[in-house]
Design an enzyme around this catalytic site. Structure first.
Site, short mmCIF file in Angstrom:
data_model
loop_
_atom_site.label_atom_id
_atom_site.label_comp_id
_atom_site.label_asym_id
_atom_site.label_seq_id
_atom_site.Cartn_x
_atom_site.Cartn_y
_atom_site.Cartn_z
N CYS A 8 -72.18 -30.23 -25.21
CA CYS A 8 -71.91 -29.33 -24.08
C CYS A 8 -72.95 -28.23 -24.10
CB CYS A 8 -70.47 -28.80 -24.14
SG CYS A 8 -70.06 -27.87 -25.62
N ARG A 14 -65.99 -27.34 -25.18
CA ARG A 14 -65.73 -28.73 -24.76
C ARG A 14 -66.14 -29.77 -25.80
NH1 ARG A 14 -69.09 -28.17 -19.44
NH2 ARG A 14 -70.16 -26.73 -20.87
N ASP A 126 -66.68 -26.23 -17.43
CA ASP A 126 -66.86 -25.22 -18.48
C ASP A 126 -65.69 -24.23 -18.44
OD1 ASP A 126 -67.67 -23.18 -20.09
OD2 ASP A 126 -69.67 -22.99 -19.21
#
Ligand code: 4NP
Length: 166
Positions: A8, A14, A126
């Site tokens: 990420c 994440r 995000d």
């Protein structure tokens, strides 16, 4: 041994979540030692830090312990060491693609939602500037997509073993 690297932006929300969910599924299927995974960020803002506390809390409620330490993606070694380089959104994928130096490296890059069974998610959004619902959404998408990704890795690993047997 097949290997997966989740990527990420910051490697604190994440991709550590993806790593923990995927590892739990690998353990559940008795595949520890045959499939391994790690995670990294395209940026190095959080190098050396543990996963974001909010991500840790939401994941823990579902039984996933996040133990990763953030690191930046290393093109010189990560493209060699991993079979699958799995971004969380289109920015991750295009950043990774710009770091690839061969077709073989490019072909290792994919987006985790390519393996989702549920429609409606073409990226893991995000959650860094978001709230609790955003972290829950991340985990919902990751649990679904990691199931699909593990099936893909298992199928490809099986194909390779068959090819070696012949
Ligand atoms: P991640 O989330 O890419 O899922 O780890 C973020 C973490 C940190 C930042 C942005 C996104 N940041 O700007 O520091």
């Amino acid at each position: 041994m097949r290997s997966v690297l989740f990527v990420c932006l910051g490697n604190v929300c994440r991709s550590p979540g993806a790593e923990a969910v995927f590892n739990a599924f690998v353990r559940r299927e008795g595949l520890t030692g045959r499939i391994r995974c790690d995670s990294a960020g395209t940026a190095g803002y959080h190098e050396g830090e543990p996963a974001d506390k909010r991500m840790q809390c939401h994941a823990m409620r579902r039984g996933y312990r996040l133990s990763s330490v953030a690191r930046q993606f290393r093109p010189e070694t990560d493209f060699d060491e991993f079979d699958y380089i799995v971004g969380m959104d289109d920015d991750n994928v295009s950043d990774l693609q710009s770091l690839a130096s061969s077709t073989e490296e490019l072909n290792k890059i994919c987006k985790i939602t390519d393996f989702s069974s549920k429609e409606g998610h073409d990226a893991v959004p995000d959650p860094y500037y978001g709230g609790a619902d955003d972290f829950e959404l991340v985990l919902n998408i990751l649990e679904d997509a990691c199931e699909g990704l593990l099936n893909e890795v298992k199928t490809k690993a099986g194909d390779n073993e068959d090819a070696q047997d012949q």
